[in-house]
Design an enzyme around this catalytic site. Structure first.
Site, PDB file in Angstrom:
ATOM      1  N   ASP A 462       0.802  -1.077   0.041  1.00  7.76           N
ATOM      2  CA  ASP A 462       0.056  -0.177   0.105  1.00  7.76           C
ATOM      3  C   ASP A 462       1.024   1.298   0.016  1.00  7.76           C
ATOM      4  OD1 ASP A 462      -2.304   1.685   0.047  1.00  7.76           O
ATOM      5  OD2 ASP A 462      -3.112   0.855   1.940  1.00  7.76           O
ATOM      6  N   GLU A 465       2.997   4.699  -4.342  1.00  4.10           N
ATOM      7  CA  GLU A 465       2.817   5.651  -5.617  1.00  4.10           C
ATOM      8  C   GLU A 465       4.322   6.038  -5.633  1.00  4.10           C
ATOM      9  OE1 GLU A 465      -0.745   4.350  -4.688  1.00  4.10           O
ATOM     10  OE2 GLU A 465       0.215   5.401  -3.425  1.00  4.10           O
ATOM     11  N   ASP A 541      -8.953   2.847  -2.865  1.00  2.73           N
ATOM     12  CA  ASP A 541      -9.782   3.346  -1.996  1.00  2.73           C
ATOM     13  C   ASP A 541     -11.219   3.995  -2.600  1.00  2.73           C
ATOM     14  OD1 ASP A 541      -7.964   2.909  -0.095  1.00  2.73           O
ATOM     15  OD2 ASP A 541      -7.409   4.987   0.295  1.00  2.73           O
TER      16      ASP A 541
END
Length: 800
Positions: A462, A465, A541
């Protein structure tokens, strides 16, 4: 506080998307506390100051185009065409892929390719064309280069698939850092063409007219259809037209934007207006790959270039439950017991950052989870695995083993002055490993030994990025931050989009070395072209609501067409409190997607099926049992995805791309070749229209046959969603005793059918042989035959 603004068409501080994301970030951080909120402001200004020093100044730019052709040099699979101010390398590979490289660009080095570039097709030869240009004739494609630098890719029969106009470069007169200047490539496609791909997009899967950014981004909070960009962006565009299907991949990792405009037939005095595509990149080589053929052939070729998809262990194809906020070992046991007491199948439970000590990866909160290995062993005895989240950011905390080890290994990203780059993430002030360095990947991969000792069977990445919380601007590392890039050196402008991909590689290779007898289970929120080699992904999300439900399907379909077949949404949405109906419809959709996982934020409602009332529990239980019954089919699809590149979940036009009505169908999908699933995506619906591809299709609930192509209206009660089976299909399913049996749907009169079974060979590396079956009518009875064997070898259950 003054806000940096857009200037000269280039982003120097905040653009409109940054403003929206910053507002979302600040709203989501209110729950964290004012101290961390203040640190996000400082972090944003620190990043701004670092880039002010570290990025090269814009300066004066010169525009350049190739100019007139001056000659050509034949070479393997094609050759090099030389122009006054540039050159173009054309090479057709033995698999039929076409490589186009301007300014001396070759296919390597590349983060997308699975290994060395494929060999050239020696039969493809560069030869003069009639208008002073050149052409390369190959088995699957015809490439025509005009004397001014226009490149056409055509079918072997000459039908136009793609026309690239001469490119244009803008190069600073005095440039420091980076690789090359900005460039733009404009292209034309047939007027009837439809666009798909570009990674994970929340609207679609068909991409409408507009601009799409190529910069992996956490949207902050939650996203809905229309939010762009998201976590996985790829310069991979699949175009479907009457003339044929082709995929183009622009192999550069820099920030960029893609503009799409669909064409119009008969526009303007009866003339067609072609579809158009414009790719603008901030840097990197201008090189691309083009693959031509049927959708199946194109994706097979794409997998050949970028690598077959990792096959998840069979248990990872079952139902999985996650929540940010389990809070304690006791709560995990309570939830698992709830599934067991209600007879609901459960394959895995995922632990989010709240099981860490202070949100630090590779740690355990011993107060809340005093015996994590014991918990994992107990659950595994019940057939339930534990999966751990792993974030890349490492808290800057001397004395913590991971931080100290990273300092010793010189593993963390630095700025242009040699100082370690600091950001703000869940643990507080953090530093970031440079996964583009092979030595750092090896160090990081070794850390997963701690996760295995704790009893975890898989990991999900997670915040990669990567994310660094920011009160304004882009929530990531400074663009001037330095990276190894496999020893070549460069900055974050080039490394950002592959940060998640290289982290996935580090984790996958580490797990494979630590536990060599088991296939790793890993999925990642961010990634890039080729990420399927290391695992899959999920929606991120997604906002709770009917639009979020629709976005879930768009993401899975779009990612599959980019070569990432294993994915799925947060069932129920990541945020908010779904109504019982919305949760059930989302759950029913998830039961037919590769990654079937409920998940929610710490502030959101619960996602256990029994929390939504007895009716939802009954119908969700039916969906769970159907997923369990279809596990042999999902295992088969996983192996076929690795071997052929075909995604588990496919658009309904997959086998009929010439059907224009199917190209626009976005509310249904094919699960493999055998099943068509039509989820309910709007409130209150108990019937829905379903558009069928050509052929005969059976409603699996009623057995009624429907002839395609065309549209039918089917019942969709709360208890189920419409699912149809292709006539002649052989679907491997689990029987009542767990043994594999064959569910057979009669072929159309006078036709044959068939199917494939790839048996589950366990969680190791054994490559099981595919078993193929043929169905046909014989003396008025449906007969099933196994290719290469006298006996079928499995129980057969005739349906329809």
């Amino acid at each position: 506080m003054p806000v940096p603004v857009r200037s000269g068409g280039r982003v120097s501080g905040m653009d409109a998307g940054d403003v929206v994301r910053s507002a979302k970030w600040m709203a989501s951080l209110r729950a964290v506390g004012s101290a961390q909120g203040l640190r996000t402001v400082r972090s944003a200004w620190r990043r701004h100051r670092v880039d002010a020093v570290g990025l090269p100044r814009q300066g004066t730019e010169r525009a350049r185009v190739p100019g007139p052709a001056e000659g050509a040099e034949p070479g393997p699979g094609g050759g090099v065409v030389r122009f006054a101010r540039s050159s173009l390398r054309v090479r057709v590979t033995v698999g039929g892929a076409v490589f186009l490289g301007w300014d001396g660009a070759g296919p390597e080095p590349s983060y997308a390719l699975a290994g060395a570039a494929p060999e050239a097709d020696e039969r493809a030869v560069l030869e003069p064309d009639t208008d002073g240009g050149w052409r390369v004739v190959a088995e699957r494609a015809l490439v025509v280069v005009s004397r001014h630098g226009m490149v056409e890719v055509r079918t072997p029969g000459g039908a136009l698939l793609r026309r690239d106009l001469p490119p244009r470069w803008w190069e600073p007169a005095a440039r420091s850092g980076g690789r090359g200047g900005r460039w733009v490539q404009r292209s034309q496609v047939p007027a009837d063409a439809r666009f798909f791909g570009l990674g994970g997009r929340s609207a679609g899967p068909r991409l409408r007219d507009g601009w799409y950014r190529l910069w992996n981004t956490d949207p902050g909070g939650a996203f809905e259809p229309g939010d762009d960009p998201l976590y996985i962006t790829m310069p991979v565009l699949l175009t479907v037209a009457d003339a044929g299907t082709h995929l183009v991949f622009h192999d550069t990792t820099w920030d960029g934007r893609v503009a799409l405009w669909e064409g119009e037939e008969g526009a303007g005095s009866g003339h067609d207006r072609p579809g158009r595509c414009e790719v603008r990149m901030d840097g990197g080589p201008l090189r691309s790959w083009v693959l031509v053929g049927s959708p199946a052939r194109v994706l097979h070729g794409w997998a050949g270039l970028t690598g077959g998809a990792a096959v998840p262990p069979a248990w990872a194809l079952g139902y999985q439950h996650a929540r940010w906020g389990f809070g304690s070992e006791r709560e995990v046991r309570r939830v698992v017991a709830g599934y067991r007491e209600r007879g609901l199948p459960l394959s895995a439970v995922h632990l989010d950052i709240d099981h860490f000590r202070g949100h630090r990866s590779f740690t355990v909160d011993r107060r809340r989870f005093p015996d994590l290995p014991g918990l994992a062993a107990d659950l595994r005895g019940q057939g339930v695995r534990l999966v751990s989240i792993v974030d890349p950011a490492v808290k800057e905390e001397p004395g913590m083993a991971v931080y100290d080890g990273g300092v010793e290994a010189d593993a963390f990203v630095r700025d242009v002055r040699g100082r370690v780059v600091r950001g703000e993430v869940w643990p507080g002030p953090c530093v970031f490993p440079d996964f583009t360095d092979p030595e750092v990947r090896r160090w990081w991969g070794g850390l997963y030994a701690e996760r295995l000792v704790q009893g975890f069977s898989g990991v999900w990445h997670d915040m990669n990025e990567p994310v660094s919380f920011a009160a304004f601007g882009d929530p990531t590392l400074p663009r001037s931050a330095r990276h190894s890039l496999e020893g070549r050196g460069g900055d974050h402008r080039e490394a950002h989009n592959v940060y998640g991909l290289t982290m996935a590689r580090a984790g996958y290779e580490g797990l494979r070395e630590l536990r060599p007898d088991e296939r790793p289970f890993l999925f990642s929120r961010s990634g890039w072209a080729g990420m399927q080699r290391y695992g899959g992904t999920w929606s991120g999300d997604v906002a709770t609501g009917w639009p979020g439900l629709r976005a879930s399907l768009a993401l899975v379909l779009g990612l599959g067409l980019c070569g990432v077949p294993y994915s799925g949404p947060d069932v129920g949405g990541f945020t908010g409190f779904p109504s019982p109906e919305l949760f059930l419809r989302w759950f029913q959709l998830g039961a037919y997607l590769p990654l079937f996982r409920t998940h929610a934020a710490i502030t959101a409602g619960r996602r256990e099926p029994w929390e939504f009332g007895p009716e939802v529990l009954e119908h969700a239980g039916a969906a769970l049992r159907e997923r369990t019954r279809l596990l042999p089919y999902f295992v088969t699809l996983a192996h076929l995805a690795q071997r052929t590149g075909a995604p588990y979940v496919r658009p309904v036009w997959w086998r009929s791309p010439e059907d224009r009505a199917l190209r626009d169908c976005e509310d249904a999908f094919l699960l493999g070749d055998a099943l068509l699933v039509a989820p309910v995506l709007e409130a209150g619906a108990d019937r829905r229209a379903v558009r069928l591809p050509r052929g005969l299709w059976y409603d699996t609930a009623t057995g009624r046959a429907h002839e395609g192509p065309g549209q039918v209206l089917l019942d969709a009660p709360l208890s189920r969603v419409p699912v149809l089976a292709r006539a002649g299909a052989v679907v491997p399913v689990a029987g009542a005793d767990g043994a594999v049996e064959l569910e057979v749907w009669p072929p159309a009169p006078g036709r044959t059918g068939g199917g494939v079974l790839v048996p589950d060979a366990g969680d190791g590396w054994k490559r099981p042989d595919a078993v193929r079956f043929v169905t046909r009518w014989r003396d008025g009875v449906v007969a099933v035959e196994r290719e290469g064997a006298a006996e079928v070898g499995f129980r057969v259950r005739l349906r329809g």
